[in-house]
Design a protein around this motif. Structure first.
Motif, PDB file in Angstrom:
ATOM      1  N   GLN A 243       0.840  -1.189   0.000  1.00 29.37           N
ATOM      2  CA  GLN A 243       0.000   0.000   0.000  1.00 29.37           C
ATOM      3  C   GLN A 243       0.881   1.246   0.000  1.00 29.37           C
ATOM      4  N   PRO A 244       0.310   2.409  -0.336  1.00 27.45           N
ATOM      5  CA  PRO A 244       1.095   3.636  -0.340  1.00 27.45           C
ATOM      6  C   PRO A 244       1.769   3.900   1.007  1.00 27.45           C
ATOM      7  N   LEU A 245       2.951   4.487   0.935  1.00 28.33           N
ATOM      8  CA  LEU A 245       3.812   4.852   2.070  1.00 28.33           C
ATOM      9  C   LEU A 245       4.594   3.674   2.628  1.00 28.33           C
ATOM     10  N   GLY A 283      13.129   4.383  -0.729  1.00 26.46           N
ATOM     11  CA  GLY A 283      12.014   5.248  -1.052  1.00 26.46           C
ATOM     12  C   GLY A 283      10.738   4.701  -0.443  1.00 26.46           C
ATOM     13  N   ASP A 284       9.622   5.219  -0.892  1.00 29.82           N
ATOM     14  CA  ASP A 284       8.308   4.779  -0.421  1.00 29.82           C
ATOM     15  C   ASP A 284       7.400   4.549  -1.625  1.00 29.82           C
ATOM     16  N   ILE A 285       6.412   3.705  -1.430  1.00 30.36           N
ATOM     17  CA  ILE A 285       5.407   3.514  -2.468  1.00 30.36           C
ATOM     18  C   ILE A 285       4.510   4.752  -2.514  1.00 30.36           C
ATOM     19  N   ARG A 286       4.312   5.286  -3.701  1.00 33.80           N
ATOM     20  CA  ARG A 286       3.449   6.462  -3.869  1.00 33.80           C
ATOM     21  C   ARG A 286       2.008   6.039  -4.159  1.00 33.80           C
ATOM     22  N   VAL A 287       1.872   5.058  -5.059  1.00 37.12           N
ATOM     23  CA  VAL A 287       0.545   4.579  -5.424  1.00 37.12           C
ATOM     24  C   VAL A 287       0.714   3.269  -6.187  1.00 37.12           C
ATOM     25  N   VAL A 288      -0.286   2.416  -6.114  1.00 40.04           N
ATOM     26  CA  VAL A 288      -0.329   1.205  -6.932  1.00 40.04           C
ATOM     27  C   VAL A 288      -1.413   1.416  -7.976  1.00 40.04           C
ATOM     28  N   PRO A 294      -4.711  -6.495 -15.491  1.00 38.44           N
ATOM     29  CA  PRO A 294      -3.834  -7.657 -15.370  1.00 38.44           C
ATOM     30  C   PRO A 294      -2.424  -7.320 -14.901  1.00 38.44           C
ATOM     31  N   THR A 295      -1.997  -6.069 -15.110  1.00 27.94           N
ATOM     32  CA  THR A 295      -0.625  -5.697 -14.776  1.00 27.94           C
ATOM     33  C   THR A 295      -0.622  -4.446 -13.911  1.00 27.94           C
ATOM     34  N   ALA A 296      -0.632  -4.648 -12.594  1.00 20.86           N
ATOM     35  CA  ALA A 296      -0.552  -3.517 -11.669  1.00 20.86           C
ATOM     36  C   ALA A 296       0.870  -2.963 -11.661  1.00 20.86           C
ATOM     37  N   VAL A 297       0.980  -1.644 -11.525  1.00 23.85           N
ATOM     38  CA  VAL A 297       2.281  -0.980 -11.538  1.00 23.85           C
ATOM     39  C   VAL A 297       2.443  -0.185 -10.252  1.00 23.85           C
ATOM     40  N   VAL A 298       3.599  -0.352  -9.616  1.00 23.33           N
ATOM     41  CA  VAL A 298       3.904   0.312  -8.349  1.00 23.33           C
ATOM     42  C   VAL A 298       4.744   1.554  -8.638  1.00 23.33           C
ATOM     43  N   ALA A 299       4.191   2.726  -8.363  1.00 22.69           N
ATOM     44  CA  ALA A 299       4.952   3.974  -8.475  1.00 22.69           C
ATOM     45  C   ALA A 299       5.615   4.244  -7.131  1.00 22.69           C
ATOM     46  N   HIS A 300       6.916   4.562  -7.156  1.00 19.03           N
ATOM     47  CA  HIS A 300       7.663   4.716  -5.902  1.00 19.03           C
ATOM     48  C   HIS A 300       8.689   5.838  -6.021  1.00 19.03           C
ATOM     49  N   THR A 301       9.253   6.209  -4.882  1.00 16.23           N
ATOM     50  CA  THR A 301      10.199   7.326  -4.846  1.00 16.23           C
ATOM     51  C   THR A 301      11.649   6.883  -4.781  1.00 16.23           C
ATOM     52  N   ALA A 302      11.919   5.576  -4.747  1.00 14.65           N
ATOM     53  CA  ALA A 302      13.309   5.123  -4.782  1.00 14.65           C
ATOM     54  C   ALA A 302      13.916   5.532  -6.120  1.00 14.65           C
ATOM     55  N   GLU A 303      15.125   6.091  -6.098  1.00 13.22           N
ATOM     56  CA  GLU A 303      15.716   6.633  -7.316  1.00 13.22           C
ATOM     57  C   GLU A 303      16.200   5.517  -8.226  1.00 13.22           C
ATOM     58  N   ILE A 304      15.724   5.493  -9.475  1.00 11.12           N
ATOM     59  CA  ILE A 304      16.178   4.534 -10.484  1.00 11.12           C
ATOM     60  C   ILE A 304      16.411   5.288 -11.780  1.00 11.12           C
ATOM     61  N   SER A 305      17.193   4.679 -12.685  1.00 12.40           N
ATOM     62  CA  SER A 305      17.446   5.264 -13.998  1.00 12.40           C
ATOM     63  C   SER A 305      17.812   4.137 -14.949  1.00 12.40           C
ATOM     64  N   GLY A 360       5.519 -14.228   1.313  1.00 15.71           N
ATOM     65  CA  GLY A 360       5.808 -14.107   2.719  1.00 15.71           C
ATOM     66  C   GLY A 360       4.684 -13.465   3.499  1.00 15.71           C
ATOM     67  N   GLU A 361       4.830 -13.449   4.818  1.00 14.24           N
ATOM     68  CA  GLU A 361       3.858 -12.776   5.665  1.00 14.24           C
ATOM     69  C   GLU A 361       3.968 -11.255   5.489  1.00 14.24           C
ATOM     70  N   ARG A 362       2.905 -10.586   5.866  1.00  7.53           N
ATOM     71  CA  ARG A 362       2.901  -9.134   5.796  1.00  7.53           C
ATOM     72  C   ARG A 362       4.094  -8.572   6.561  1.00  7.53           C
ATOM     73  N   CYS A 363       4.851  -7.681   5.935  1.00 11.03           N
ATOM     74  CA  CYS A 363       6.043  -7.127   6.564  1.00 11.03           C
ATOM     75  C   CYS A 363       5.645  -6.185   7.684  1.00 11.03           C
ATOM     76  N   ALA A 364       6.139  -6.488   8.905  1.00 11.64           N
ATOM     77  CA  ALA A 364       5.751  -5.683  10.073  1.00 11.64           C
ATOM     78  C   ALA A 364       6.191  -4.235   9.930  1.00 11.64           C
ATOM     79  N   ALA A 365       7.268  -3.985   9.173  1.00  8.82           N
ATOM     80  CA  ALA A 365       7.758  -2.621   9.023  1.00  8.82           C
ATOM     81  C   ALA A 365       6.805  -1.756   8.229  1.00  8.82           C
ATOM     82  N   ASP A 366       5.880  -2.371   7.464  1.00  8.87           N
ATOM     83  CA  ASP A 366       4.930  -1.592   6.679  1.00  8.87           C
ATOM     84  C   ASP A 366       3.779  -1.050   7.512  1.00  8.87           C
ATOM     85  N   ARG A 367       3.605  -1.604   8.723  1.00  2.00           N
ATOM     86  CA  ARG A 367       2.468  -1.202   9.556  1.00  2.00           C
ATOM     87  C   ARG A 367       2.872  -0.036  10.448  1.00  2.00           C
ATOM     88  N   MET A 368       2.612   1.136  10.003  1.00  2.00           N
ATOM     89  CA  MET A 368       3.015   2.321  10.767  1.00  2.00           C
ATOM     90  C   MET A 368       1.785   3.169  11.077  1.00  2.00           C
TER      91      MET A 368
END
Length: 368
Positions: A243-245, A283-288, A294-305, A360-368
């Motif tokens: 999910q976002p963030l 970075g963080d997830i901005r939006v899914v 059929p093809t979901a895309v994850v927009a995020h702030t981690a820097e890539i090029s 895997g199980e839901r990542c505990a670090a995502d629950r903020m």
């Protein structure tokens, strides 16, 4: 008249002898005075530094040797004590202390199995309630370095596409279609931090070619590459719901960064064959987006090029969120937005090729 001719013949003969003598002297001088030419020794394909045993292995060997030496000393002392009167309480106490010293006591009195079972059940229950634990920074870095590979894909002539990929099974790499589509039928070069030398790979399968309008990024972009050699890594797990963030980390080989890496510079110059360091970005997830398609895309702030294509995007638990595929920079923006195809589409593609990754199980670090 005849006498004159005879005189000329003598002088001609002397001149010929003199010329032959000079030629002989010149040949002797050239043969004996010219420096000998020796063939240059061939340069090794892999630099000597790469062939050396890594320091971490040397430390492991040293620690193991020290442990074995301590054990051997303890056994010798125990044998000496057993030769005496073992019924003597004082000798028994010495022997018990010695056994504890060499770490035998823990093996002599193993706790009942049911206690271990209960402890494991308690730990599993706690972990299930909290979800998967976030990895320490060093563990996450180690995992991503092992799982992320550098791909050099020739497309004809001297042109080579550089990209990233991830190990999903022994000898099998997942990357983007657009990284290797031009190299079907050609040998690819795959480099990994766990390998002492590059390996050759071949495109095994490509996802269907996109059929949408130009700029339509909501389509599969996958390829599987088989690699000849001992290529393996810790198993990847799917992240499942995101999910976002949620925090994410991108791993790969962006061209705008690895160009400063000496290993890459040597590779470009042909001086050596070495792998540049894996580049990591938080970075963080901005939006899914396109979650209903059929093809979901994850927009995020981690820097890539360019060069990140095909590399993994993971969460703080090291679970696969998506495969970095493209970036978009709009006019007036200082940086591009990164996009990764989500793990559901990845899983569908892999299952079509009889390859499966666990979720895997839901990542505990995502629950903020």
């Amino acid at each position: 008249m005849a006498r004159g001719l005879r005189g000329s013949g003598v002088w001609a003969l002397l001149l010929a002898v003199l010329i032959l003598a000079l030629v002989a002297v010149g040949a002797w001088w050239l043969f004996n005075r010219q420096p000998a030419v020796t063939a240059e020794a061939p340069k090794p394909l892999i630099p000597d530094a790469v062939l050396k045993i890594p320091g971490v292995l040397q430390n492991e060997v040293a620690a193991l040797k020290e442990s074995n030496d301590r054990l051997a000393t303890g056994i010798s002392e125990a044998e000496a004590l057993l030769k005496g009167d073992v019924c003597d309480p004082k000798r028994q106490a010495e022997l018990e202390a010695l056994l504890q010293k060499v770490e035998f006591a823990s093996q002599l009195e193993t706790p009942p199995a049911k206690i271990d079972e209960a402890a494991k059940a308690s730990q599993a229950s706690a972990a299930s309630a909290e979800g998967a634990a976030a990895l320490r920074n060093d563990a996450l870095v180690q995992q991503l370095r092992a799982q992320t590979v550098f791909i050099l894909a020739p497309i004809g002539g001297d042109d080579v596409v550089i990209g990233s990929g991830m190990v999903i099974a022994p000898g099998l790499v997942l990357t983007n279609r657009h990284v290797v589509a031009g190299s079907v039928g050609r040998d690819l070069v795959v480099m990994a931090s766990s390998l002492s030398k590059p390996l050759l790979g071949r495109v095994k399968v490509l996802s269907a070619e996109p059929t949408g309008n130009a700029g339509d990024h909501y389509s599969d972009d996958f390829a599987l590459v088989t690699v000849d050699g001992s290529l393996s890594a810790p198993p990847l797990r799917m992240a499942g719901e995101v999910q976002p963030l949620d925090p994410v980390i991108a791993a790969g080989f962006p061209a705008n960064i690895i160009t400063a890496d000496k290993q890459f510079q040597d590779l470009q110059a042909g001086r050596a064959v070495g792998m540049p360091q894996v580049v990591l970005s938080r970075g963080d997830i901005r939006v899914v987006e396109n979650q209903g398609g059929p093809t979901a895309v994850v927009a995020h702030t981690a820097e890539i090029s360019e060069g990140n294509s095909g590399g993994p995007l993971v969460n703080a638990c090291g679970q696969l969120v998506g495969i970095n595929t493209f970036g978009i920079r709009l006019p007036g923006q200082d940086r591009s937005s990164g996009f990764a195809i989500g793990d559901a589409a990845i899983n569908r593609f892999l299952q079509s090729q009889n390859v499966g990754l666990e979720t895997g199980e839901r990542c505990a670090a995502d629950r903020m």
